[in-house]
Scaffold this active site. Structure first.
Site, PDB file in Angstrom:
ATOM      1  N   GLU A 143       0.805  -0.938  -0.341  1.00  0.00           N
ATOM      2  CA  GLU A 143       0.176   0.087   0.184  1.00  0.00           C
ATOM      3  C   GLU A 143       1.019   0.786   0.313  1.00  0.00           C
ATOM      4  O   GLU A 143       0.699   2.247  -1.015  1.00  0.00           O
ATOM      5  CB  GLU A 143      -1.418   0.484   1.491  1.00  0.00           C
ATOM      6  CG  GLU A 143      -1.501   1.155   1.287  1.00  0.00           C
ATOM      7  CD  GLU A 143      -3.088   1.632  -0.123  1.00  0.00           C
ATOM      8  OE1 GLU A 143      -2.806   2.597  -0.452  1.00  0.00           O
ATOM      9  OE2 GLU A 143      -3.239   0.958  -0.086  1.00  0.00           O
ATOM     10  N   GLU A 163       0.755   5.978  -7.162  1.00  0.00           N
ATOM     11  CA  GLU A 163       0.612   7.433  -7.247  1.00  0.00           C
ATOM     12  C   GLU A 163       0.485   9.092  -7.199  1.00  0.00           C
ATOM     13  O   GLU A 163       0.259   9.635  -8.189  1.00  0.00           O
ATOM     14  CB  GLU A 163      -0.919   7.580  -6.239  1.00  0.00           C
ATOM     15  CG  GLU A 163      -1.572   6.035  -6.277  1.00  0.00           C
ATOM     16  CD  GLU A 163      -3.388   6.182  -5.374  1.00  0.00           C
ATOM     17  OE1 GLU A 163      -3.012   6.587  -4.258  1.00  0.00           O
ATOM     18  OE2 GLU A 163      -3.588   5.007  -6.129  1.00  0.00           O
TER      19      GLU A 163
END
Length: 139
Positions: A76, A83
């Site tokens: 994650e 991102e």
């Protein structure tokens, strides 16, 4: 940043070593504050750890659970970094940017499914045995 400046900033010393821990903490702190999935991950960790304690799982099951939880958190964090990098490179909606973000997100989903199945394998038999025990207790 040019190569000479980068090499100078990479000199090894104790101050830089401890500063790297602060950077790691800052990244983890950011993810927990701003990424919804990290909040869900934190709650999952609490549930798994409490279940493990309550059901008295074996040491090898603890190792598997901690490994799975840590793996999901790590993936994650990598997803969050990808991102952020894509957002830094382009503000437009670009098909390649979408692919980068979606595939990074898919890796988190894949590891989450793997962890869920693993937790089911570890906890469901113990929970089923507990339900059987509770069913035969006098009322």
């Amino acid at each position: 940043m040019n190569l000479e400046l980068r090499e100078k900033s990479k000199k090894k010393n104790i101050k830089r070593f401890f500063h790297s821990f602060k950077n790691s903490y800052d990244g983890l702190s950011y993810a927990y504050r701003y990424e919804q999935s990290m909040t869900i991950h934190f709650l999952s960790c609490v549930i798994v750890l409490l279940l493990g304690w309550f059901l008295k799982i074996h040491i090898y099951e603890w190792i598997i659970c901690v490994f799975a939880l840590t793996l999901i958190a790590g993936v994650e964090l990598i997803n969050t970094a990808i991102e952020a990098t894509v957002d830094l490179v382009t503000e437009e909606i670009h098909p390649l940017a979408k692919i980068a973000k979606d595939t990074a997100s898919a890796s988190v989903g894949l590891f989450s499914v793997m962890a869920f199945v693993t937790f089911c394998i570890i906890f469901l038999p113990k929970l089923a045995a507990l339900v059987d025990i509770l069913a035969i207790l006098p009322r």
